[in-house]
Design a protein around this motif. Structure first.
Motif, PDB file in Angstrom:
ATOM      1  N   ILE A 293       0.874  -1.182   0.000  1.00 25.21           N
ATOM      2  CA  ILE A 293       0.000   0.000   0.000  1.00 25.21           C
ATOM      3  C   ILE A 293       0.901   1.219   0.000  1.00 25.21           C
ATOM      4  CG2 ILE A 293      -1.869   1.198   1.171  1.00 25.21           C
ATOM      5  CD1 ILE A 293      -2.529  -1.467   2.564  1.00 25.21           C
ATOM      6  N   LEU A 294       0.763   2.052  -1.031  1.00 20.83           N
ATOM      7  CA  LEU A 294       1.696   3.159  -1.232  1.00 20.83           C
ATOM      8  C   LEU A 294       0.965   4.495  -1.264  1.00 20.83           C
ATOM      9  CD1 LEU A 294       3.982   1.719  -4.072  1.00 20.83           C
ATOM     10  CD2 LEU A 294       4.326   1.584  -1.598  1.00 20.83           C
ATOM     11  N   GLY A 295       1.628   5.504  -0.702  1.00 27.12           N
ATOM     12  CA  GLY A 295       1.123   6.871  -0.772  1.00 27.12           C
ATOM     13  C   GLY A 295       0.235   7.214   0.405  1.00 27.12           C
ATOM     14  N   ARG A 296      -0.157   8.484   0.454  1.00 26.21           N
ATOM     15  CA  ARG A 296      -1.016   8.968   1.546  1.00 26.21           C
ATOM     16  C   ARG A 296      -2.472   8.620   1.223  1.00 26.21           C
ATOM     17  NH1 ARG A 296       0.371   9.643   6.703  1.00 26.21           N
ATOM     18  NH2 ARG A 296      -0.765  11.314   7.768  1.00 26.21           N
ATOM     19  N   VAL A 297      -2.780   7.346   1.352  1.00 29.17           N
ATOM     20  CA  VAL A 297      -4.124   6.850   1.103  1.00 29.17           C
ATOM     21  C   VAL A 297      -4.687   6.335   2.424  1.00 29.17           C
ATOM     22  CG1 VAL A 297      -3.553   6.258  -1.278  1.00 29.17           C
ATOM     23  CG2 VAL A 297      -3.329   4.521   0.506  1.00 29.17           C
ATOM     24  N   THR A 298      -5.995   6.238   2.507  1.00 26.32           N
ATOM     25  CA  THR A 298      -6.646   5.795   3.734  1.00 26.32           C
ATOM     26  C   THR A 298      -7.348   4.467   3.505  1.00 26.32           C
ATOM     27  OG1 THR A 298      -6.980   8.073   4.520  1.00 26.32           O
ATOM     28  CG2 THR A 298      -8.374   6.359   5.481  1.00 26.32           C
ATOM     29  N   ILE A 299      -7.004   3.504   4.337  1.00 26.23           N
ATOM     30  CA  ILE A 299      -7.676   2.213   4.343  1.00 26.23           C
ATOM     31  C   ILE A 299      -8.728   2.269   5.442  1.00 26.23           C
ATOM     32  CG2 ILE A 299      -7.395  -0.275   4.507  1.00 26.23           C
ATOM     33  CD1 ILE A 299      -5.904   1.105   2.155  1.00 26.23           C
ATOM     34  N   GLY A 300      -9.991   2.272   5.024  1.00 31.41           N
ATOM     35  CA  GLY A 300     -11.074   2.514   5.964  1.00 31.41           C
ATOM     36  C   GLY A 300     -11.226   1.437   7.023  1.00 31.41           C
ATOM     37  N   LYS A 301     -11.847   1.814   8.099  1.00 34.79           N
ATOM     38  CA  LYS A 301     -12.041   0.947   9.261  1.00 34.79           C
ATOM     39  C   LYS A 301     -12.665  -0.382   8.849  1.00 34.79           C
ATOM     40  CE  LYS A 301     -14.459   0.696  13.695  1.00 34.79           C
ATOM     41  NZ  LYS A 301     -15.251   1.417  14.704  1.00 34.79           N
ATOM     42  N   GLY A 302     -12.155  -1.461   9.454  1.00 29.83           N
ATOM     43  CA  GLY A 302     -12.739  -2.769   9.253  1.00 29.83           C
ATOM     44  C   GLY A 302     -12.479  -3.395   7.903  1.00 29.83           C
ATOM     45  N   SER A 303     -11.597  -2.818   7.095  1.00 32.90           N
ATOM     46  CA  SER A 303     -11.338  -3.349   5.762  1.00 32.90           C
ATOM     47  C   SER A 303     -10.433  -4.572   5.825  1.00 32.90           C
ATOM     48  CB  SER A 303     -10.704  -2.285   4.873  1.00 32.90           C
ATOM     49  OG  SER A 303     -11.618  -1.247   4.608  1.00 32.90           O
ATOM     50  N   GLU A 304     -10.453  -5.341   4.748  1.00 36.74           N
ATOM     51  CA  GLU A 304      -9.627  -6.526   4.608  1.00 36.74           C
ATOM     52  C   GLU A 304      -8.892  -6.440   3.283  1.00 36.74           C
ATOM     53  OE1 GLU A 304     -10.859 -11.034   4.056  1.00 36.74           O
ATOM     54  OE2 GLU A 304     -11.212 -10.363   6.129  1.00 36.74           O
ATOM     55  N   ILE A 305      -7.566  -6.411   3.352  1.00 33.71           N
ATOM     56  CA  ILE A 305      -6.732  -6.286   2.155  1.00 33.71           C
ATOM     57  C   ILE A 305      -6.077  -7.636   1.892  1.00 33.71           C
ATOM     58  CG2 ILE A 305      -4.915  -4.983   1.020  1.00 33.71           C
ATOM     59  CD1 ILE A 305      -7.348  -3.294   1.924  1.00 33.71           C
ATOM     60  N   GLY A 306      -6.341  -8.203   0.723  1.00 29.73           N
ATOM     61  CA  GLY A 306      -5.864  -9.541   0.415  1.00 29.73           C
ATOM     62  C   GLY A 306      -4.376  -9.603   0.135  1.00 29.73           C
ATOM     63  N   GLY A 307      -3.869 -10.820   0.056  1.00 30.14           N
ATOM     64  CA  GLY A 307      -2.447 -11.041  -0.185  1.00 30.14           C
ATOM     65  C   GLY A 307      -2.007 -10.579  -1.557  1.00 30.14           C
ATOM     66  N   ASN A 308      -0.804 -10.002  -1.609  1.00 31.90           N
ATOM     67  CA  ASN A 308      -0.150  -9.580  -2.857  1.00 31.90           C
ATOM     68  C   ASN A 308      -0.890  -8.471  -3.592  1.00 31.90           C
ATOM     69  OD1 ASN A 308       2.001 -11.482  -2.616  1.00 31.90           O
ATOM     70  ND2 ASN A 308       0.598 -13.074  -3.313  1.00 31.90           N
ATOM     71  N   VAL A 309      -1.791  -7.794  -2.932  1.00 30.31           N
ATOM     72  CA  VAL A 309      -2.483  -6.656  -3.543  1.00 30.31           C
ATOM     73  C   VAL A 309      -1.518  -5.478  -3.655  1.00 30.31           C
ATOM     74  CG1 VAL A 309      -4.212  -4.870  -3.059  1.00 30.31           C
ATOM     75  CG2 VAL A 309      -4.830  -7.282  -2.892  1.00 30.31           C
ATOM     76  N   TRP A 310      -1.604  -4.780  -4.783  1.00 29.45           N
ATOM     77  CA  TRP A 310      -0.864  -3.524  -4.991  1.00 29.45           C
ATOM     78  C   TRP A 310      -1.894  -2.413  -4.988  1.00 29.45           C
ATOM     79  CZ3 TRP A 310       4.280  -2.145  -5.900  1.00 29.45           C
ATOM     80  CH2 TRP A 310       4.506  -0.867  -6.422  1.00 29.45           C
ATOM     81  N   LEU A 311      -1.833  -1.539  -3.980  1.00 28.06           N
ATOM     82  CA  LEU A 311      -2.897  -0.563  -3.766  1.00 28.06           C
ATOM     83  C   LEU A 311      -2.312   0.831  -3.641  1.00 28.06           C
ATOM     84  CD1 LEU A 311      -5.980  -0.552  -3.398  1.00 28.06           C
ATOM     85  CD2 LEU A 311      -5.607  -0.818  -0.946  1.00 28.06           C
ATOM     86  N   THR A 312      -2.773   1.732  -4.509  1.00 31.81           N
ATOM     87  CA  THR A 312      -2.289   3.122  -4.475  1.00 31.81           C
ATOM     88  C   THR A 312      -3.447   4.110  -4.363  1.00 31.81           C
ATOM     89  OG1 THR A 312      -2.242   3.203  -6.901  1.00 31.81           O
ATOM     90  CG2 THR A 312      -0.186   2.608  -5.766  1.00 31.81           C
ATOM     91  N   HIS A 313      -4.597   3.629  -3.954  1.00 32.64           N
ATOM     92  CA  HIS A 313      -5.731   4.515  -3.704  1.00 32.64           C
ATOM     93  C   HIS A 313      -6.433   4.052  -2.440  1.00 32.64           C
ATOM     94  CE1 HIS A 313      -8.634   1.422  -4.961  1.00 32.64           C
ATOM     95  NE2 HIS A 313      -7.769   1.155  -5.943  1.00 32.64           N
ATOM     96  N   GLY A 314      -7.147   4.960  -1.794  1.00 32.13           N
ATOM     97  CA  GLY A 314      -7.826   4.621  -0.568  1.00 32.13           C
ATOM     98  C   GLY A 314      -9.076   3.786  -0.817  1.00 32.13           C
ATOM     99  N   VAL A 315      -9.537   3.134   0.238  1.00 33.80           N
ATOM    100  CA  VAL A 315     -10.779   2.367   0.158  1.00 33.80           C
ATOM    101  C   VAL A 315     -11.649   2.744   1.349  1.00 33.80           C
ATOM    102  CG1 VAL A 315      -9.675   0.468  -1.071  1.00 33.80           C
ATOM    103  CG2 VAL A 315      -9.806   0.390   1.416  1.00 33.80           C
ATOM    104  N   PRO A 316     -12.987   2.722   1.179  1.00 30.32           N
ATOM    105  CA  PRO A 316     -13.886   3.109   2.269  1.00 30.32           C
ATOM    106  C   PRO A 316     -13.930   2.050   3.359  1.00 30.32           C
ATOM    107  CG  PRO A 316     -15.133   2.362   0.372  1.00 30.32           C
ATOM    108  CD  PRO A 316     -13.704   2.422  -0.063  1.00 30.32           C
ATOM    109  N   PRO A 317     -14.534   2.379   4.481  1.00 22.87           N
ATOM    110  CA  PRO A 317     -14.629   1.404   5.564  1.00 22.87           C
ATOM    111  C   PRO A 317     -15.306   0.109   5.117  1.00 22.87           C
ATOM    112  CG  PRO A 317     -15.189   3.583   6.369  1.00 22.87           C
ATOM    113  CD  PRO A 317     -15.053   3.697   4.884  1.00 22.87           C
TER     114      PRO A 317
END
Length: 328
Positions: free
Chosen positions: A274-298
């Motif tokens: 997970i790169l950059g000033r992005v927000t991973i919302g409360k209670g989220s689940e990020i799977g293995g090997n994901v490349w994430l450069t944007h935020g996701v909601p709760p």
């Protein structure tokens, strides 16, 4: 050369400077002088000494023993003498820490040296008063690890065996020192744990209660990362920053918040980046090997694209397997 053969010894020096060491020494001196002249904005703290990684490792061990005397202290510690042991350990650890802080603050002028010693004394005093709160935070981290890992059979096992817990102990101690104005000593403390566990946590990162790193090797948490309460991450997770543009300002990049914000109750599985000033919302689940450069909601669930298998049959072509950007 075969395995059985001994390597040949170097020829005996002939004359006073067979290896031309004097010439090398002169060239190295010229390079150092050039560096000091052209990079004067970077203070060279080592003029009067430099904090010792070896001695700070001893400080960390002594502080770990003082925080958890029956488990991280020596084998002679029992309940009847643990207060005596903690007293002695803290006296030694804080004195050694003060000496290392003096090295960090040492400069060439006598007045500056005196100010550095006074500053070191003040930081050690303030730091020592934070140790009970650090122990309470670590108890919550211990409980999170025990509750989050079905293979954990006791809190003692977590404390003694889990590299994630060792990295978190070093981080919490270093974070307190960083906040008190000792960034170099703080960074050395986290790097000691990094070298032992493979877990790289910058001491300036902000990490909440009940933090659990499972397995841990390869975890990276950057300087401006913010991690909420009850977050769980697995091995190989990176909370990092995007590379700044080559023509951009390095100073501006260093000063800006550039690492992710991870809110409460998030789980990030192995290998996620997970790169950059992005927000991973409360209670989220990020799977293995994901490349994430944007935020996701709760309460988001983010996974890699998966192979589409119908009736147990593989895709017609391996190129039909999707990858790359994560799916929301």
């Amino acid at each position: 050369m075969t395995i059985e053969q001994e390597p040949r010894t170097a020829p005996a020096p002939e004359g006073d400077d067979f290896w031309h060491v004097g010439e090398i020494v002169r060239e190295l001196a010229e390079i150092r002088q050039h560096w000091r002249t052209t990079n004067s904005q970077h203070a060279e703290h080592g003029v009067e000494g430099f904090p010792s990684r070896v001695r700070l490792a001893k400080v960390a061990d002594e502080l770990c023993g003082a925080l958890f005397p029956l488990r991280l202290g020596p084998d002679f510690v029992r309940r009847h003498n643990e207060d005596t042991f903690v007293t002695q350990s803290l006296q030694i650890a804080l004195s050694r820490l003060q000496a290392q802080l003096r090295q960090e603050f040492a400069y060439s002028g006598e007045a500056e040296r005196q100010a550095g010693e006074q500053r070191a004394d003040a930081i050690v005093l303030a730091f020592s008063r934070q140790l009970p709160a650090i122990r309470r935070m670590l108890d919550l981290d211990l409980e999170a690890a025990y509750e989050g890992d079905p293979s954990a059979r006791s809190l003692d096992e977590v404390l003694i065996c889990y590299p994630g817990l060792l990295a978190i102990i070093h981080y919490r101690l270093a974070h307190a020192l960083h906040g008190l104005g000792a960034p170099l000593v703080a960074r050395i403390l986290t790097e000691i744990a990094h070298g032992t566990t493979g877990i790289d946590i910058h001491p300036a990162a902000q990490i909440g209660r009940g933090f659990f790193i499972d397995h841990g090797t390869g975890v990276v948490i950057g300087e401006t990362a913010v991690v909420g309460d009850h977050v769980r991450i697995y091995q190989g997770v990176t909370l990092g920053a995007k590379a700044y543009a080559p023509d951009g300002s390095v100073a501006a990049a260093k000063a800006s918040p550039r690492h992710p914000i991870v809110e409460d109750d998030v789980v990030i599985y192995a290998g996620a980046t997970i790169l950059g000033r992005v927000t991973i919302g409360k209670g989220s689940e990020i799977g293995g090997n994901v490349w994430l450069t944007h935020g996701v909601p709760p309460y988001s669930m983010v996974y890699q694209a998966r192979e589409n298998v119908v009736s147990g049959k593989p895709p017609a072509s391996p190129h039909s397997i999707k990858g790359g950007d994560p799916l929301n």
